[in-house]
Scaffold this motif. Structure first.
Motif, PDB file in Angstrom:
ATOM      1  N   VAL A   1       3.962   7.386 -15.231  1.00  0.00           N
ATOM      2  CA  VAL A   1       3.463   6.522 -14.160  1.00  0.00           C
ATOM      3  C   VAL A   1       2.663   5.444 -14.860  1.00  0.00           C
ATOM      4  O   VAL A   1       1.715   5.747 -15.582  1.00  0.00           O
ATOM      5  CB  VAL A   1       2.564   7.289 -13.168  1.00  0.00           C
ATOM      6  CG1 VAL A   1       2.008   6.350 -12.104  1.00  0.00           C
ATOM      7  CG2 VAL A   1       3.310   8.444 -12.535  1.00  0.00           C
ATOM      8  N   GLU A   2       3.071   4.186 -14.678  1.00  0.00           N
ATOM      9  CA  GLU A   2       2.417   3.106 -15.414  1.00  0.00           C
ATOM     10  C   GLU A   2       2.137   1.900 -14.553  1.00  0.00           C
ATOM     11  O   GLU A   2       2.961   1.509 -13.728  1.00  0.00           O
ATOM     12  CB  GLU A   2       3.305   2.636 -16.569  1.00  0.00           C
ATOM     13  CG  GLU A   2       3.325   3.540 -17.752  1.00  0.00           C
ATOM     14  CD  GLU A   2       3.927   2.860 -18.977  1.00  0.00           C
ATOM     15  OE1 GLU A   2       3.662   1.660 -19.194  1.00  0.00           O
ATOM     16  OE2 GLU A   2       4.663   3.550 -19.692  1.00  0.00           O
ATOM     17  N   GLU A   3       0.977   1.304 -14.786  1.00  0.00           N
ATOM     18  CA  GLU A   3       0.702  -0.026 -14.254  1.00  0.00           C
ATOM     19  C   GLU A   3       1.456  -0.980 -15.172  1.00  0.00           C
ATOM     20  O   GLU A   3       1.197  -1.038 -16.373  1.00  0.00           O
ATOM     21  CB  GLU A   3      -0.790  -0.320 -14.299  1.00  0.00           C
ATOM     22  CG  GLU A   3      -1.135  -1.703 -13.812  1.00  0.00           C
ATOM     23  CD  GLU A   3      -2.618  -1.989 -13.886  1.00  0.00           C
ATOM     24  OE1 GLU A   3      -2.981  -3.000 -14.518  1.00  0.00           O
ATOM     25  OE2 GLU A   3      -3.416  -1.209 -13.305  1.00  0.00           O
ATOM     26  N   LEU A   4       2.404  -1.700 -14.628  1.00  0.00           N
ATOM     27  CA  LEU A   4       3.242  -2.584 -15.436  1.00  0.00           C
ATOM     28  C   LEU A   4       2.676  -4.000 -15.532  1.00  0.00           C
ATOM     29  O   LEU A   4       2.760  -4.635 -16.582  1.00  0.00           O
ATOM     30  CB  LEU A   4       4.662  -2.621 -14.873  1.00  0.00           C
ATOM     31  CG  LEU A   4       5.380  -1.275 -14.854  1.00  0.00           C
ATOM     32  CD1 LEU A   4       6.702  -1.374 -14.090  1.00  0.00           C
ATOM     33  CD2 LEU A   4       5.607  -0.771 -16.265  1.00  0.00           C
ATOM     34  N   PHE A   5       2.128  -4.487 -14.406  1.00  0.00           N
ATOM     35  CA  PHE A   5       1.589  -5.841 -14.372  1.00  0.00           C
ATOM     36  C   PHE A   5       0.364  -5.871 -13.469  1.00  0.00           C
ATOM     37  O   PHE A   5       0.313  -5.155 -12.469  1.00  0.00           O
ATOM     38  CB  PHE A   5       2.631  -6.838 -13.841  1.00  0.00           C
ATOM     39  CG  PHE A   5       3.901  -6.833 -14.644  1.00  0.00           C
ATOM     40  CD1 PHE A   5       4.004  -7.527 -15.841  1.00  0.00           C
ATOM     41  CD2 PHE A   5       4.999  -6.102 -14.212  1.00  0.00           C
ATOM     42  CE1 PHE A   5       5.169  -7.506 -16.582  1.00  0.00           C
ATOM     43  CE2 PHE A   5       6.174  -6.063 -14.953  1.00  0.00           C
ATOM     44  CZ  PHE A   5       6.254  -6.765 -16.140  1.00  0.00           C
ATOM     45  N   ARG A   6      -0.596  -6.722 -13.835  1.00  0.00           N
ATOM     46  CA  ARG A   6      -1.815  -6.893 -13.045  1.00  0.00           C
ATOM     47  C   ARG A   6      -1.951  -8.369 -12.724  1.00  0.00           C
ATOM     48  O   ARG A   6      -1.750  -9.212 -13.591  1.00  0.00           O
ATOM     49  CB  ARG A   6      -3.018  -6.422 -13.843  1.00  0.00           C
ATOM     50  CG  ARG A   6      -4.340  -6.529 -13.117  1.00  0.00           C
ATOM     51  CD  ARG A   6      -5.467  -6.025 -13.979  1.00  0.00           C
ATOM     52  NE  ARG A   6      -5.327  -4.594 -14.129  1.00  0.00           N
ATOM     53  CZ  ARG A   6      -6.298  -3.729 -13.913  1.00  0.00           C
ATOM     54  NH1 ARG A   6      -7.481  -4.148 -13.564  1.00  0.00           N
ATOM     55  NH2 ARG A   6      -6.091  -2.438 -14.059  1.00  0.00           N
ATOM     56  N   GLY A   7      -2.292  -8.655 -11.480  1.00  0.00           N
ATOM     57  CA  GLY A   7      -2.367 -10.047 -11.070  1.00  0.00           C
ATOM     58  C   GLY A   7      -3.700 -10.424 -10.478  1.00  0.00           C
ATOM     59  O   GLY A   7      -4.733  -9.838 -10.811  1.00  0.00           O
ATOM     60  N   THR A   8      -3.652 -11.376  -9.573  1.00  0.00           N
ATOM     61  CA  THR A   8      -4.848 -11.893  -8.921  1.00  0.00           C
ATOM     62  C   THR A   8      -4.923 -11.329  -7.513  1.00  0.00           C
ATOM     63  O   THR A   8      -4.190 -10.404  -7.165  1.00  0.00           O
ATOM     64  CB  THR A   8      -4.786 -13.436  -8.867  1.00  0.00           C
ATOM     65  OG1 THR A   8      -3.672 -13.813  -8.035  1.00  0.00           O
ATOM     66  CG2 THR A   8      -4.631 -14.034 -10.256  1.00  0.00           C
ATOM     67  N   LEU A   9      -5.742 -11.941  -6.704  1.00  0.00           N
ATOM     68  CA  LEU A   9      -5.913 -11.501  -5.328  1.00  0.00           C
ATOM     69  C   LEU A   9      -4.628 -11.630  -4.515  1.00  0.00           C
ATOM     70  O   LEU A   9      -4.348 -10.816  -3.637  1.00  0.00           O
ATOM     71  CB  LEU A   9      -7.017 -12.342  -4.661  1.00  0.00           C
ATOM     72  CG  LEU A   9      -7.315 -12.057  -3.203  1.00  0.00           C
ATOM     73  CD1 LEU A   9      -7.873 -10.653  -3.035  1.00  0.00           C
ATOM     74  CD2 LEU A   9      -8.303 -13.083  -2.673  1.00  0.00           C
ATOM     75  N   THR A  10      -3.795 -12.631  -4.841  1.00  0.00           N
ATOM     76  CA  THR A  10      -2.638 -12.910  -3.994  1.00  0.00           C
ATOM     77  C   THR A  10      -1.283 -12.795  -4.676  1.00  0.00           C
ATOM     78  O   THR A  10      -0.260 -12.890  -4.004  1.00  0.00           O
ATOM     79  CB  THR A  10      -2.738 -14.329  -3.404  1.00  0.00           C
ATOM     80  OG1 THR A  10      -2.825 -15.266  -4.487  1.00  0.00           O
ATOM     81  CG2 THR A  10      -3.956 -14.456  -2.504  1.00  0.00           C
ATOM     82  N   GLN A  11      -1.237 -12.613  -5.986  1.00  0.00           N
ATOM     83  CA  GLN A  11       0.069 -12.535  -6.629  1.00  0.00           C
ATOM     84  C   GLN A  11       0.013 -11.841  -7.982  1.00  0.00           C
ATOM     85  O   GLN A  11      -1.032 -11.761  -8.600  1.00  0.00           O
ATOM     86  CB  GLN A  11       0.681 -13.919  -6.801  1.00  0.00           C
ATOM     87  CG  GLN A  11      -0.068 -14.800  -7.771  1.00  0.00           C
ATOM     88  CD  GLN A  11       0.552 -16.182  -7.871  1.00  0.00           C
ATOM     89  OE1 GLN A  11       1.446 -16.530  -7.125  1.00  0.00           O
ATOM     90  NE2 GLN A  11       0.068 -16.966  -8.808  1.00  0.00           N
ATOM     91  N   THR A  12       1.170 -11.360  -8.387  1.00  0.00           N
ATOM     92  CA  THR A  12       1.357 -10.752  -9.700  1.00  0.00           C
ATOM     93  C   THR A  12       2.670 -11.276 -10.260  1.00  0.00           C
ATOM     94  O   THR A  12       3.669 -11.334  -9.548  1.00  0.00           O
ATOM     95  CB  THR A  12       1.465  -9.217  -9.592  1.00  0.00           C
ATOM     96  OG1 THR A  12       0.278  -8.718  -8.998  1.00  0.00           O
ATOM     97  CG2 THR A  12       1.665  -8.565 -10.935  1.00  0.00           C
ATOM     98  N   SER A  13       2.664 -11.643 -11.517  1.00  0.00           N
ATOM     99  CA  SER A  13       3.906 -12.051 -12.171  1.00  0.00           C
ATOM    100  C   SER A  13       4.570 -10.808 -12.742  1.00  0.00           C
ATOM    101  O   SER A  13       3.937 -10.035 -13.459  1.00  0.00           O
ATOM    102  CB  SER A  13       3.608 -13.045 -13.299  1.00  0.00           C
ATOM    103  OG  SER A  13       3.077 -14.238 -12.760  1.00  0.00           O
TER     104      SER A  13
END
Length: 179
Positions: A94-106
């Motif tokens: 189980v992995e966090e793949l990407f972290r973004g901002t309040l409104t979006q993640t790339s």
């Protein structure tokens, strides 16, 4: 400790024991963990450990949904994560793949494919949160899911579901027929 076993039908349709906990047990738990936040943190760690354990099988969509709701609802930024599974739907990682901002993640499909291959996964379940509290997929969420599904299909990895978590609710792409 006074426990009275009874039977209840679980979400999988299997009869399981239901344990009634005595007032003394509740007092001991409260004494050990203190406030509700500490108790919730302890429960989260128990759930996380079940999913982290290599070989743990996903017993039901409801268990996955509940785990993801608890994990992602409190976050104030978007997170895109993957649950990588073997051919018998046992958890590999189980992995966090990407972290973004309040409104979006790339999210980069190439990197997701690399992770799936790194874990030797046969399938994956995706999840991301909407800090706005709205558990509805955007058009870009739907497009991304289709792009990930196509990219992973090239290396024989199935996308089983994609959950959108918001405001304590969870929406499943599979249940909505969006996969």
């Amino acid at each position: 400790m006074n426990m009275n076993p009874a039977m209840v039908r679980g979400t999988e349709g299997i009869m399981r024991p239901l344990i009634s906990v005595s007032a003394e047990t509740v007092r001991q738990i409260t004494q050990q963990y203190g406030d509700d936040a500490a108790l919730i943190a302890a429960a989260m760690e128990c759930l996380a450990a079940r999913f982290r354990d290599r070989g743990a099988a996903l017993s039901s969509p409801a268990s996955v949904r509940n785990y993801l709701r608890l994990l992602l609802t409190p976050l104030q930024h978007e997170v895109f994560m993957g649950i990588f599974l073997d051919a018998q739907n046992r958890v590999l990682a189980v992995e966090e793949l990407f972290r973004g901002t309040l409104t979006q993640t790339s999210v980069y499909p190439r990197e997701v494919v690399k992770k799936a291959l790194q874990h030797n996964a046969a399938a994956v379940i995706f999840a991301h949160n909407h800090p706005s509290g709205i558990a509805e997929p955007s058009r870009s969420d739907e497009s991304l899911t289709q792009a990930l599904k196509q990219a992973l299909a090239l290396v024989d990895v199935k996308v089983l579901d994609h959950f959108v978590i918001g405001g304590g609710a969870a929406m499943s792409f599979a249940e909505r027929g969006l996969l």
